[in-house]
Design a protein around this motif. Structure first.
Motif, mmCIF file in Angstrom:
data_model
loop_
_atom_site.group_PDB
_atom_site.id
_atom_site.type_symbol
_atom_site.label_atom_id
_atom_site.label_comp_id
_atom_site.label_asym_id
_atom_site.label_seq_id
_atom_site.Cartn_x
_atom_site.Cartn_y
_atom_site.Cartn_z
ATOM 1 N N LYS A 28 0.715 -1.208 -0.049
ATOM 2 C CA LYS A 28 -0.139 -0.036 0.116
ATOM 3 C C LYS A 28 0.901 1.419 -0.146
ATOM 4 O O LYS A 28 0.153 2.343 -0.294
ATOM 5 N N SER A 29 2.160 1.191 0.247
ATOM 6 C CA SER A 29 2.927 2.345 0.169
ATOM 7 C C SER A 29 3.156 3.194 -1.167
ATOM 8 O O SER A 29 3.004 2.377 -2.093
ATOM 9 N N GLU A 30 3.193 4.239 -1.055
ATOM 10 C CA GLU A 30 3.043 5.119 -2.237
ATOM 11 C C GLU A 30 4.103 5.872 -2.694
ATOM 12 O O GLU A 30 4.536 6.540 -3.525
ATOM 13 N N GLN A 31 5.327 6.152 -1.377
ATOM 14 C CA GLN A 31 6.592 6.870 -1.344
ATOM 15 C C GLN A 31 7.667 6.042 -0.769
ATOM 16 O O GLN A 31 7.500 5.040 -0.028
ATOM 17 N N LEU A 32 8.834 6.458 -1.236
ATOM 18 C CA LEU A 32 9.883 5.630 -0.817
ATOM 19 C C LEU A 32 10.177 5.874 0.635
ATOM 20 O O LEU A 32 10.690 5.125 1.374
ATOM 21 N N GLU A 33 9.920 7.208 1.089
ATOM 22 C CA GLU A 33 9.970 7.359 2.367
ATOM 23 C C GLU A 33 9.367 6.672 3.527
ATOM 24 O O GLU A 33 9.670 6.305 4.484
ATOM 25 N N ALA A 34 8.311 6.090 2.818
ATOM 26 C CA ALA A 34 7.153 5.148 3.713
ATOM 27 C C ALA A 34 7.946 3.731 3.922
ATOM 28 O O ALA A 34 7.596 3.299 5.011
ATOM 29 N N LEU A 35 8.560 3.402 3.052
ATOM 30 C CA LEU A 35 9.380 2.297 3.189
ATOM 31 C C LEU A 35 10.222 2.335 4.367
ATOM 32 O O LEU A 35 10.503 1.181 5.065
ATOM 33 N N GLU A 48 11.132 -1.111 -7.223
ATOM 34 C CA GLU A 48 9.963 -0.624 -8.147
ATOM 35 C C GLU A 48 9.959 0.916 -8.020
ATOM 36 O O GLU A 48 9.585 1.599 -9.043
ATOM 37 N N PHE A 49 9.978 1.481 -6.940
ATOM 38 C CA PHE A 49 9.851 3.023 -6.812
ATOM 39 C C PHE A 49 10.911 3.544 -7.822
ATOM 40 O O PHE A 49 10.752 4.667 -8.334
ATOM 41 N N LYS A 106 10.448 6.009 -10.779
ATOM 42 C CA LYS A 106 11.005 7.573 -10.584
ATOM 43 C C LYS A 106 12.318 7.834 -11.928
ATOM 44 O O LYS A 106 11.861 9.018 -12.417
ATOM 45 N N ARG A 107 12.864 6.783 -12.294
ATOM 46 C CA ARG A 107 13.891 7.077 -13.163
ATOM 47 C C ARG A 107 12.984 7.277 -14.466
ATOM 48 O O ARG A 107 13.407 7.974 -15.617
ATOM 49 N N GLU A 108 11.925 6.333 -14.692
ATOM 50 C CA GLU A 108 11.223 6.373 -15.915
ATOM 51 C C GLU A 108 10.347 7.938 -16.008
ATOM 52 O O GLU A 108 10.306 8.322 -17.277
#
Length: 338
Positions: free
Chosen positions: A17-24, A77-78, A82-84
């Motif tokens: 469910k996380s949507e941001q890298l910071e959430a990980l 995946e994040f 982000k790179r794409e």
């Protein structure tokens, strides 16, 4: 086992469910940190029977590895997304025309100075530099300008104290060269000088001079005339004529001012030469014997000549500029013409 399975399922749910890298990072701390849920399970190992501890410990490690694997996969995946996104936003159209770079170039003064140096170096002269902050002795006294001379009036000179000033002429460099005693001397000394003048079309409190001097045995006024005539032809054109008018300078005897025929009208008279056909460009003369004596050179054995030309004056004449202030106002429209 049920508790560990629940911890892994909870971690998987939150990771998905996380949507941001910071959430990980928050999830990792919550499950694997010092106060995380798996750490709490390990702290309870003391309540497990000794024979079951290896099995329980292995199950905790397996749960840790699975959570770390899920975190790494989600992080990858994040980063891929982000790179794409960045690549889509940074698309470069290689068919667009390139940007024109505006490059600087040499100042009119620099162009004129380089030409003067090239002419005299070609005649065997050395280019010498000297201090802009000078002693009164070198700027005046050693050039046969004693105390009380009008040239030493404070209205003309910027004094720092009674003995130190901003040089009013680059002739002071000639004294330094003569004091070294390395004869013969063939030198020019370009540099900035300072005088207390009001700013107008032909004057400035800071401008540039090019002084020249030759010291050797058997130097005559004829050598001076021939040298400066060659300089004038090289600078203003092969058809340039020169004439010398008697003048007075404290550090030369005899002294003269040199005029060149107007290169605009060929000496016929025009607006550029104010109808006279001639343009004054420099002062010159034979080095005064007293100047030689003060610098430790025997005037009975050596003679020499000296001359001084204003660099801005050469630039104004050569490029037909009618206002000296244009050289220092940094107007791109003006400077881009050179």
């Amino acid at each position: 086992m049920e508790n560990l399975d629940k911890i892994v399922e909870d971690a998987l749910s939150r990771i998905q469910k996380s949507e941001q890298l910071e959430a990980l990072n928050d999830i990792k701390t919550s499950f694997l940190g010092k106060k995380g849920q798996l750490t709490a399970v390990l702290k309870g190992m003391k309540d497990v029977a000794p024979e079951d501890r290896p099995k329980v410990g292995q199950m905790v490690n397996d749960a840790r590895q699975k959570i770390e694997q899920l975190l790494d996969e989600k992080r990858t995946e994040f980063e891929r997304a982000k790179r794409e996104a960045r690549m889509r936003s940074e698309v470069i159209d290689v068919t667009l025309p390139g940007k024109k770079l505006n490059l600087g170039h040499r100042h009119p003064n620099t162009i004129a100075l380089e030409e003067i140096e090239r002419i005299f170096v070609g005649m065997g002269y050395e280019v010498v530099d000297g201090p802009e902050i000078e002693y009164d002795y070198y700027n005046f006294e050693a050039l046969n300008i004693p105390d009380g001379h009008p040239a030493k009036d404070e209205q003309d000179t910027f004094y720092i104290n009674d003995k130190i000033l901003l040089r009013t002429q680059t002739s002071s460099v000639q004294v330094h060269m003569m004091e070294q005693g390395r004869l013969p001397i063939r030198m020019i000394s370009p540099g900035r000088v300072f005088r207390s003048d009001d700013v107008d079309a032909t004057h400035s409190p800071s401008f540039h001079q090019v002084e020249g001097m030759v010291v050797d045995k058997h130097i005559t006024f004829a050598d001076l005339k021939g040298t400066l005539e060659l300089f004038a032809r090289k600078m203003f054109g092969e058809n340039t004529k020169v004439k010398f008018r008697p003048h007075h300078f404290p550090f030369t005897e005899p002294s003269a001012e040199m005029d060149v025929s107007c290169f605009k009208c060929g000496g016929k008279g025009c607006r550029f030469c104010k109808g006279e056909g001639w343009i004054e460009i420099l002062g010159c003369g034979m080095v005064h014997p007293h100047v030689f004596e003060m610098s430790g050179i025997d005037p009975e054995e050596y003679t020499g000549f000296a001359f001084g030309v204003g660099l801005e004056r050469i630039a104004l004449l050569k490029y037909e500029i009618d206002d000296m202030r244009l050289l220092y106002e940094n107007d791109i429209r003006f400077l881009s013409q050179f």
